[in-house]
Design a protein around this motif. Sequence first.
Motif, PDB file in Angstrom:
ATOM      1  N   GLN A  18     -12.539 -65.270  -0.014  1.00 45.03           N
ATOM      2  CA  GLN A  18     -12.588 -65.052   1.351  1.00 45.03           C
ATOM      3  C   GLN A  18     -13.561 -65.774   2.161  1.00 45.03           C
ATOM      4  N   VAL A  73     -21.326 -63.234   7.090  1.00 47.22           N
ATOM      5  CA  VAL A  73     -20.243 -63.387   6.195  1.00 47.22           C
ATOM      6  C   VAL A  73     -20.351 -62.946   4.882  1.00 47.22           C
ATOM      7  N   ILE A 112     -18.517 -59.871   9.128  1.00 44.07           N
ATOM      8  CA  ILE A 112     -17.253 -60.190   8.567  1.00 44.07           C
ATOM      9  C   ILE A 112     -17.297 -60.099   7.036  1.00 44.07           C
ATOM     10  N   ILE A 138     -10.105 -63.314  14.304  1.00 48.28           N
ATOM     11  CA  ILE A 138     -11.562 -63.610  14.874  1.00 48.28           C
ATOM     12  C   ILE A 138     -11.515 -63.899  16.448  1.00 48.28           C
ATOM     13  N   ILE A 154     -13.164 -68.387   5.289  1.00 48.43           N
ATOM     14  CA  ILE A 154     -13.388 -67.944   6.821  1.00 48.43           C
ATOM     15  C   ILE A 154     -14.603 -68.976   7.099  1.00 48.43           C
ATOM     16  N   ASN A 185      -7.808 -63.664   9.668  1.00 46.87           N
ATOM     17  CA  ASN A 185      -7.598 -65.179  10.137  1.00 46.87           C
ATOM     18  C   ASN A 185      -8.272 -65.552  11.508  1.00 46.87           C
TER      19      ASN A 185
END
Length: 319
Positions: free
Chosen positions: A286, A280, A183, A263, A290, A259
């Motif tokens: 961000q 991530v 991500i 996911i 997350i 969001n």
Amino acid sequence: MSFLRAAIAGARRHASTAPAAAKKPSNLPYAFLGAGVTGLAGYLYLDRIVKPEPAQEKSPLDPQNFVDFKLKKVIPYNHNTSTFVFELPNNEASLLPVASCLVVKSSDPEALKDAKGKPIIRPYTPISAPDHKGELALLVKRYENGNASKYFFELKEGDTLAMKGPIVKFPYKANEFDEVALIGGGSGITPLYQVLTHALADKSNKTKFKLLFSNVTEQDILLREDIDALQKKYPNTLDVVYLLDKPESSWTGPTGFINAEVIKKYVAPASLGDKVKVFVCGPPGQVASIAGKKAGMKQGELGGVLKELGYTEEQVFKF
């Protein structure tokens, strides 16, 4: 006619009594000699070509000290991002382990300092392969409030930049996980791209990767051509989802932020336990939303959407 017959008869008698022509010397020794020279030359030529180069054992980078590297060229990518290609000595490769980064600072001790006069040092993840010889490439996005990124764009070909590394972030192992989600947002794509290119190139790879990459506009999607090429080459082990905050009317992909719903739709569930891993990397805001804030260079507590969905600290890694 009698005169003609006599002349022909005389010629025949002369030819029959003429001494035999001298026997020519044999060229065989010279042929053997020529073949030997040719064979020796061929052997030396093939020996020089076929003989493998000695394996490079050490990276030109130093994990303990800064080393200056010369800027070879700058390749613009879009309106605020370029690839800076640095020359590695003796046509060597960086040999950076995956996943790892390096830190940079100005070669000039009087340049690129903070308000307290200390040198500004920033981490960057190369996008060039660890075994790529002679060059090391950094993809850099210019931020108006980013002193280091702005300094990059002031560099000219032939200038040097001080680098130190590698700094190992996550020691990736082939097939350690069944499912891996990556991500990212903005220039945070670089460590995720490093993992992808390394893992997918392994012929033994069985891990399935899902990349969720969010950006403001379509023009901001960095490395898109390379990522799309990877997806085309490895359709069974890589799936890519681009998300845009401010798409144009022609955009048909997902929109908005990454969001919980996104996911849950695209990422393997936390119930898979140690078979799933989530990487991530992106802007601090961000990452915090997350997976929770990082604590400097440390991971920090897991938070955000991933924690709400039941993922554990062992399942998540923040670059």
